[in-house]
Write a protein that holds these residues in place. Structure first.
Motif, mmCIF file in Angstrom:
data_model
loop_
_atom_site.group_PDB
_atom_site.id
_atom_site.type_symbol
_atom_site.label_atom_id
_atom_site.label_comp_id
_atom_site.label_asym_id
_atom_site.label_seq_id
_atom_site.Cartn_x
_atom_site.Cartn_y
_atom_site.Cartn_z
ATOM 1 N N LYS A 7 4.704 -4.150 -59.330
ATOM 2 C CA LYS A 7 5.582 -2.983 -59.453
ATOM 3 C C LYS A 7 7.042 -3.364 -59.699
ATOM 4 C CE LYS A 7 5.728 -2.025 -54.464
ATOM 5 N NZ LYS A 7 5.479 -1.023 -53.442
ATOM 6 N N ASP A 8 7.380 -4.668 -59.613
ATOM 7 C CA ASP A 8 8.742 -5.080 -59.996
ATOM 8 C C ASP A 8 8.804 -5.501 -61.462
ATOM 9 O OD1 ASP A 8 7.520 -7.559 -60.080
ATOM 10 O OD2 ASP A 8 8.596 -8.423 -58.384
ATOM 11 N N GLY A 9 7.668 -5.320 -62.188
ATOM 12 C CA GLY A 9 7.653 -5.622 -63.630
ATOM 13 C C GLY A 9 7.157 -7.016 -63.974
ATOM 14 N N SER A 10 7.016 -7.913 -62.987
ATOM 15 C CA SER A 10 6.533 -9.270 -63.298
ATOM 16 C C SER A 10 5.042 -9.255 -63.593
ATOM 17 C CB SER A 10 6.736 -10.209 -62.112
ATOM 18 O OG SER A 10 8.078 -10.330 -61.814
ATOM 19 N N LYS A 11 4.631 -10.199 -64.432
ATOM 20 C CA LYS A 11 3.200 -10.298 -64.775
ATOM 21 C C LYS A 11 2.589 -11.501 -64.068
ATOM 22 C CE LYS A 11 2.902 -7.689 -68.944
ATOM 23 N NZ LYS A 11 4.294 -7.259 -69.076
ATOM 24 N N VAL A 12 1.339 -11.313 -63.645
ATOM 25 C CA VAL A 12 0.674 -12.370 -62.883
ATOM 26 C C VAL A 12 -0.740 -12.593 -63.434
ATOM 27 C CG1 VAL A 12 0.082 -10.624 -61.098
ATOM 28 C CG2 VAL A 12 -0.118 -13.033 -60.540
ATOM 29 N N PRO A 13 -1.117 -13.846 -63.688
ATOM 30 C CA PRO A 13 -2.503 -14.096 -64.115
ATOM 31 C C PRO A 13 -3.476 -13.697 -62.997
ATOM 32 C CG PRO A 13 -1.109 -16.039 -64.507
ATOM 33 C CD PRO A 13 -0.321 -15.099 -63.654
ATOM 34 N N ALA A 14 -4.515 -12.971 -63.350
ATOM 35 C CA ALA A 14 -5.443 -12.421 -62.352
ATOM 36 C C ALA A 14 -6.285 -13.494 -61.662
ATOM 37 C CB ALA A 14 -6.365 -11.418 -63.035
ATOM 38 N N LEU A 15 -6.378 -14.657 -62.283
ATOM 39 C CA LEU A 15 -7.129 -15.752 -61.667
ATOM 40 C C LEU A 15 -6.184 -16.925 -61.449
ATOM 41 C CD1 LEU A 15 -9.909 -17.007 -60.867
ATOM 42 C CD2 LEU A 15 -10.094 -17.772 -63.231
ATOM 43 N N GLY A 16 -6.190 -17.420 -60.218
ATOM 44 C CA GLY A 16 -5.354 -18.585 -59.916
ATOM 45 C C GLY A 16 -6.186 -19.629 -59.208
ATOM 46 N N LEU A 17 -5.585 -20.794 -59.019
ATOM 47 C CA LEU A 17 -6.280 -21.846 -58.260
ATOM 48 C C LEU A 17 -5.723 -21.878 -56.841
ATOM 49 C CD1 LEU A 17 -8.253 -24.311 -58.277
ATOM 50 C CD2 LEU A 17 -6.233 -25.737 -58.718
ATOM 51 N N GLY A 18 -6.603 -21.711 -55.854
ATOM 52 C CA GLY A 18 -6.210 -21.910 -54.465
ATOM 53 C C GLY A 18 -6.099 -23.398 -54.220
ATOM 54 N N THR A 19 -5.055 -23.825 -53.501
ATOM 55 C CA THR A 19 -4.867 -25.288 -53.366
ATOM 56 C C THR A 19 -4.927 -25.779 -51.920
ATOM 57 O OG1 THR A 19 -2.446 -25.259 -53.199
ATOM 58 C CG2 THR A 19 -3.389 -25.286 -55.431
ATOM 59 N N TRP A 20 -5.373 -24.904 -51.019
ATOM 60 C CA TRP A 20 -5.517 -25.347 -49.638
ATOM 61 C C TRP A 20 -6.506 -26.522 -49.609
ATOM 62 C CZ3 TRP A 20 -9.194 -22.985 -45.585
ATOM 63 C CH2 TRP A 20 -8.904 -23.513 -44.320
ATOM 64 N N ASN A 21 -6.124 -27.611 -48.944
ATOM 65 C CA ASN A 21 -6.982 -28.819 -48.866
ATOM 66 C C ASN A 21 -6.935 -29.685 -50.121
ATOM 67 O OD1 ASN A 21 -7.904 -28.743 -46.292
ATOM 68 N ND2 ASN A 21 -9.745 -27.575 -46.752
#
Ligand SMILES: NC(=O)c1ccc[n+]([C@@H]2O[C@H](COP(=O)([O-])OP(=O)(O)OC[C@H]3O[C@@H](n4cnc5c(N)ncnc54)[C@H](OP(=O)(O)O)[C@@H]3O)[C@@H](O)[C@H]2O)c1
Length: 256
Positions: A7-21
């Protein structure tokens, strides 16, 4: 890649890589491999102790910073204004970047007024050190309190998978135009074994991992599965090449 708009106008890829561990040389290799496969969104946190290897893998990939979306999180012990600012600057230094795309409160901390914490976030945003502000592990009441401060909170990262679909929280976030990021989307592997998911896997002839990723993303949430295995990284990334039918999304909704 599918993108969502905050809602602030930024775009985000719907799939990301989780990096825990994902730490050390093996972790760095996994991030580098993910970049090679096409991942452009990485979820990290001060608590994961892997900012440096994520930053190095990104820098060494030669991919332009603006093509990549980086999320990090401030630990709940650092929620006083100055500590938030220090944590944000430390993340930038360790990740070797000028800005974070998204900075989250990792866990709520009832002993620190949310107004105090958000003032640190607002200062980081005014200085253009972070682009978007979000939270993680916030329930409806905590979100309501936070929203009273008038700061644009665009994202809530919570545990969400077929056996724990958070339907009330999801409806509330939709009303407030807060996009959910589903963490532990596979329930750390357990939901990949659900019989309903495996039936759909047979029906579509696609792996259980892709059924779950598609369910999350078709419900307009971000998915951040973790993998340190090249075959799994590819399999997860390729989920977006096809879609589930509406009736099958509804079927998965009924699991929990
Ligand atoms: N905000 C928070 O408080 C919070 C809390 C927890 C997690 N998170 C974030 O969410 C991310 C993901 O959650 P998670 O790491 O808990 O669990 P997850 O993504 O649900 O599951 C990871 C497990 O699934 C396996 N896996 C991945 N892809 C697979 C595939 N295609 N087929 C079979 N197995 C597969 C992985 O093994 P391999 O590595 O061998 O592939 C790993 O054992 C974390 O890395 C972190 O970034 C955030």
């Amino acid at each position: 890649m599918v993108f969502f708009e905050f809602k602030d106008g930024s775009k985000v890829p719907a799939l990301g890589l989780g990096t825990w561990n994902l730490t050390g040389e093996n972790g760095k290799r996994a991030v580098a491999k993910a970049l090679e496969i096409g991942y452009r969104h990485f979820d990290t946190a001060e608590a994961y102790g892997n900012h440096r290897i994520v930053g190095e893998a990104i820098a060494e990939s030669g991919i332009e910073r603006k093509e990549i979306f980086i999320t990090s999180k401030v630990p709940s012990r650092s929620l006083l204004k100055e500590a938030v600012i220090e944590s944000g600057k430390r993340a930038l230094d360790e990740l070797k970047t000028d800005y974070l795309d998204l900075f989250l409160i990792h866990w709520p901390n009832p002993s620190v007024p949310i107004k105090e914490t958000l003032s640190g976030f607002s200062e980081l945003k005014e200085k253009e050190l972070i682009r978007s502000i979000g939270v993680s592990n916030f329930g409806i009441e905590e979100l309501k309190e936070a929203l009273k401060e008038g700061v644009k909170i665009v994202n809530n990262q919570v545990e969400l998978h077929p056996s724990f679909n958070q339907s009330r929280l999801k409806s509330y976030c939709a009303e407030e135009k807060i996009i959910i990021t589903a963490y532990s989307p596979f329930a750390q592997g357990k939901d990949l074994k659900l019989k309903e998911i495996n039936k759909l896997s047979e029906k579509y002839n696609h792996p259980a991992s892709q059924i779950i990723i598609n369910w999350i993303i078709q419900k307009e949430m971000i998915a951040i599965p973790k993998s340190g295995n090249e075959e799994h990284l590819r399999e997860n990334f390729n989920a977006l090449e096809w879609k589930l039918a509406k009736e099958d999304i509804d079927l998965i909704d009924k699991i929990s």
